[in-house]
Design a protein around this motif. Structure first.
Motif, PDB file in Angstrom:
ATOM      1  N   LYS A 158      19.286  -4.161  23.497  1.00 35.09           N
ATOM      2  CA  LYS A 158      18.727  -3.398  22.374  1.00 35.09           C
ATOM      3  C   LYS A 158      19.638  -2.212  22.039  1.00 35.09           C
ATOM      4  O   LYS A 158      19.876  -1.915  20.851  1.00 35.09           O
ATOM      5  CB  LYS A 158      17.326  -2.896  22.742  1.00 35.09           C
ATOM      6  CG  LYS A 158      16.604  -2.140  21.635  1.00 35.09           C
ATOM      7  CD  LYS A 158      16.012  -3.100  20.627  1.00 35.09           C
ATOM      8  CE  LYS A 158      15.051  -2.402  19.691  1.00 35.09           C
ATOM      9  NZ  LYS A 158      14.467  -3.342  18.704  1.00 35.09           N
ATOM     10  N   VAL A 184      22.613  -3.416  20.076  1.00 30.04           N
ATOM     11  CA  VAL A 184      22.257  -3.665  18.673  1.00 30.04           C
ATOM     12  C   VAL A 184      22.116  -2.349  17.912  1.00 30.04           C
ATOM     13  O   VAL A 184      22.635  -2.196  16.800  1.00 30.04           O
ATOM     14  CB  VAL A 184      20.943  -4.479  18.586  1.00 30.04           C
ATOM     15  CG1 VAL A 184      20.482  -4.609  17.132  1.00 30.04           C
ATOM     16  CG2 VAL A 184      21.140  -5.870  19.197  1.00 30.04           C
ATOM     17  N   SER A 195      28.477  -5.718  13.761  1.00 24.45           N
ATOM     18  CA  SER A 195      27.262  -6.516  13.865  1.00 24.45           C
ATOM     19  C   SER A 195      27.185  -7.171  15.237  1.00 24.45           C
ATOM     20  O   SER A 195      28.106  -7.088  16.045  1.00 24.45           O
ATOM     21  CB  SER A 195      27.222  -7.574  12.753  1.00 24.45           C
ATOM     22  OG  SER A 195      28.363  -8.415  12.836  1.00 24.45           O
ATOM     23  N   VAL A 196      26.061  -7.844  15.492  1.00 26.71           N
ATOM     24  CA  VAL A 196      25.803  -8.456  16.795  1.00 26.71           C
ATOM     25  C   VAL A 196      25.406  -9.914  16.608  1.00 26.71           C
ATOM     26  O   VAL A 196      24.604 -10.240  15.730  1.00 26.71           O
ATOM     27  CB  VAL A 196      24.681  -7.703  17.552  1.00 26.71           C
ATOM     28  CG1 VAL A 196      24.350  -8.410  18.871  1.00 26.71           C
ATOM     29  CG2 VAL A 196      25.089  -6.259  17.809  1.00 26.71           C
ATOM     30  N   MET A 225      16.569  -7.638  18.353  1.00 23.75           N
ATOM     31  CA  MET A 225      17.423  -7.639  17.165  1.00 23.75           C
ATOM     32  C   MET A 225      16.912  -6.744  16.050  1.00 23.75           C
ATOM     33  O   MET A 225      17.607  -6.538  15.050  1.00 23.75           O
ATOM     34  CB  MET A 225      17.576  -9.070  16.638  1.00 23.75           C
ATOM     35  CG  MET A 225      18.144 -10.047  17.650  1.00 23.75           C
ATOM     36  SD  MET A 225      19.803  -9.605  18.196  1.00 23.75           S
ATOM     37  CE  MET A 225      20.756 -10.049  16.746  1.00 23.75           C
ATOM     38  N   GLN A 285      15.075  -7.137  11.675  1.00 26.52           N
ATOM     39  CA  GLN A 285      16.448  -7.543  11.967  1.00 26.52           C
ATOM     40  C   GLN A 285      17.286  -7.387  10.710  1.00 26.52           C
ATOM     41  O   GLN A 285      16.878  -7.778   9.615  1.00 26.52           O
ATOM     42  CB  GLN A 285      16.471  -9.002  12.445  1.00 26.52           C
ATOM     43  CG  GLN A 285      17.878  -9.523  12.736  1.00 26.52           C
ATOM     44  CD  GLN A 285      17.883 -10.984  13.174  1.00 26.52           C
ATOM     45  OE1 GLN A 285      16.964 -11.432  13.852  1.00 26.52           O
ATOM     46  NE2 GLN A 285      18.910 -11.722  12.777  1.00 26.52           N
ATOM     47  N   ASP A 320      23.153  -9.023  11.568  1.00 28.45           N
ATOM     48  CA  ASP A 320      22.965  -9.415  12.969  1.00 28.45           C
ATOM     49  C   ASP A 320      22.302 -10.792  13.024  1.00 28.45           C
ATOM     50  O   ASP A 320      21.402 -11.085  12.232  1.00 28.45           O
ATOM     51  CB  ASP A 320      22.095  -8.394  13.697  1.00 28.45           C
ATOM     52  CG  ASP A 320      22.711  -7.009  13.706  1.00 28.45           C
ATOM     53  OD1 ASP A 320      23.951  -6.926  13.821  1.00 28.45           O
ATOM     54  OD2 ASP A 320      21.960  -6.024  13.572  1.00 28.45           O
TER      55      ASP A 320
END
Length: 529
Positions: free
Chosen positions: A103, A106, A120-121, A217, A227, A231
């Motif tokens: 977390k 992110v 970004s992830v 996310m 989200q 991501d």
């Protein structure tokens, strides 16, 4: 005679006792660092740059949280969550700490730019299948780690000025007792036991874990907690692992297609995360019938930019699922009653309609099925639910591909199908051609890195044949349906466990590209309109 039978039974019991798989987790440890002046702990990843499976290597062997290739463009994290046979996490506090760490990754990516591009992830989740585990030397652990490495390298070109990653790649390997007996022959008798366990894990602890993963996310931004489009969360399950994953996410997929169906025309039907992929799923087609009907929904119009939400891939050469699975299921349902005339909806257009008006809305038709066969055959080996076929062809780079015979009447310039937007063959618009060299160019990586990561079969140079994955629809679903149930040829997936070959990796990477590059999707749409 009785003594002989009793001796045999005692021998079998003894064999089972000495050959039972351990109930203990393979990844119980996590590195904890106490925060100064506080009673709380932070966790640190066990750093490892070795990619082999040498059993003599002790570092990180039982760690639940690892980091690879630290401070390089290919850095990625790999974590583990393990379940017992009742579907409960072995180390819930460890998993909570790992998810909190993810977390933070992110959240730290928000409003952080690398060379003018917002960081970004990509979060990849994998649930293994029968005969596998989270053990250090398990083949699935090795292959999932390699997939994370490829994703991190492909999405992070080496020419960034700052040396930072544009896309952080994090992974979670979901482990469970894929075998209850270790002996090679006796372990085949665990079919019913392990299948039931997989479904129990899915409906019990995995469903809760997947919702927690989805929450990882989400971030608070612009007054909303959700989200971000940049991501991406992709979940993958194999064999009984696919059964566990579908048991966990199937109800969520159903709820989301119902709640977002009013946005179908704009391509915004939601799924779990961004994409769920089931590889050689070992569960009966019956479990997907209701969801299939929801996606059909009177052949509602899906937007041409609607991405896939649920994709299944099954090898036509998967003997255990294609031939062995129905035998086991017959024994399991021998006392159940089934109907021979259940109806399912097809969204159908014949070849003449597609030729004369490629944009015509598919017609809602019904087909009667025998529910007995839906209950003994797996989802992609039950013919009435197969939506696409995937084959492999090889051509020279930049060479045009011919249309398959079934699409000879569909040589229209208007592109109708959009699940793999940008991959349509302009000469046969009902066909997707996923070309390895085009995937390479889309990732903008140098060819040396590409050559190191992918088998030479996928290397793009004039002397090599280019691999092309050809996906041909069977015209039973809407062209842009979020559900794709694909039967795969033997040269792509040679068998049940051969799911990590170059062609399948190409498919994974193309799907990652599809879910990640939202802006390129819109650009493709503008080019087509």
């Amino acid at each position: 005679m009785r003594k002989g039978i009793l001796s045999l039974l005692l021998l079998l019991v003894a064999l089972c006792l000495v050959s039972c798989m351990s109930h203990q987790p393979f990844r119980p440890n996590i590195n904890k660092q106490k925060n100064e002046g506080m009673s709380s702990y932070d966790i640190e990843a066990c750093e490892e740059n070795y990619f082999g499976t040498d059993p003599n290597r002790k570092e990180c062997k039982d760690s639940a949280f690892l980091k690879y290739l630290t401070n390089t463009q290919s850095e990625f994290h790999l974590a583990f969550a393990e379940f017992d046979d009742q579907g409960l996490l072995h180390n819930p506090k460890n998993v909570k700490s790992i998810l909190n760490k993810y977390k933070t990754i992110v959240e730290n990516s928000q409003n952080h730019s690398v060379n003018g591009i917002e960081q970004s992830v990509i979060f990849l989740v994998y649930v293994h299948g029968w005969h596998h585990s989270a053990r250090y030397d398990d083949n699935n652990v090795e292959k999932f780690r390699d997939l994370l490495n490829k994703a991190a390298t492909f999405f992070n070109p080496t020419n960034t000025v700052s040396g930072e990653q544009r896309k952080k790649v994090i992974g979670l390997y979901v482990g469970w007792r894929g075998d209850s007996i270790e002996l090679p022959i006796l372990d085949m008798a665990t079919f019913f036991d392990r299948k039931n366990t997989a479904h129990e894990i899915g409906t019990q602890g995995l469903s809760a874990l997947m919702l927690q993963i989805e929450d990882v996310m989400k971030v608070q931004k612009n007054g909303t907690y959700q989200q971000q489009n940049k991501d991406k969360l992709i979940s993958i399950g194999h064999s009984f692992g696919a059964a566990a994953l579908f048991s966990a996410t199937g109800p969520l997929l159903a709820e989301r297609v119902v709640n977002s169906s009013r946005f179908a025309a704009s391509g915004k039907v939601k799924g779990f995360g961004d994409l769920t992929i089931l590889l050689n799923p070992a569960f009966e087609a019956m479990k997907t019938l209701s969801l299939f009907q929801l996606y059909q929904n009177d052949c509602m119009d899906y937007g041409r930019n609607q991405p896939p939400r649920l994709v299944t891939l099954s090898s036509d050469a998967d003997w255990p699922v294609k031939n062995g699975f129905p035998i086991g299921r017959r024994l399991g349902i021998m006392f159940e009653e089934h109907s021979e005339d259940k109806e399912i909806d097809y969204c159908f257009t014949n070849e003449n309609q597609r030729t004369q008006n490629p944009g015509i809305r598919p017609k809602n038709m019904t087909r009667k099925i025998d529910s007995y066969f839906a209950d003994i055959r797996s989802v992609t080996h039950f013919g009435p639910l197969v939506t696409h076929d995937m084959t492999l062809i090889k051509v020279k780079p930049n060479e045009k591909t011919d249309c398959p015979e079934s699409s000879e009447l569909d040589k229209s310039n208007e592109l109708m199908f959009s699940n793999f937007l940008g991959s349509e063959n302009p000469l046969c618009p009902n066909v997707y051609d996923i070309r390895s060299c085009e995937v390479l160019e889309s990732f903008q990586v140098d060819r040396d890195s590409y050559k190191q990561l992918i088998n030479n079969d996928l290397e793009c140079k004039p002397s090599n044949d280019e691999i092309v994955l050809r996906v041909v629809p069977r015209f039973i679903t809407h062209p842009s349906s979020p559900f794709m149930n694909i039967l795969v040829s033997e040269d792509i997936m040679p068998g049940h466990n051969e799911i990590w070959g170059p062609a399948v990796q190409l498919f994974f990477l193309s799907m990652l590209d599809l879910t990640v590059e939202d802006t390129s999707l819109q650009m493709q749409l503008q080019k087509l309109n």
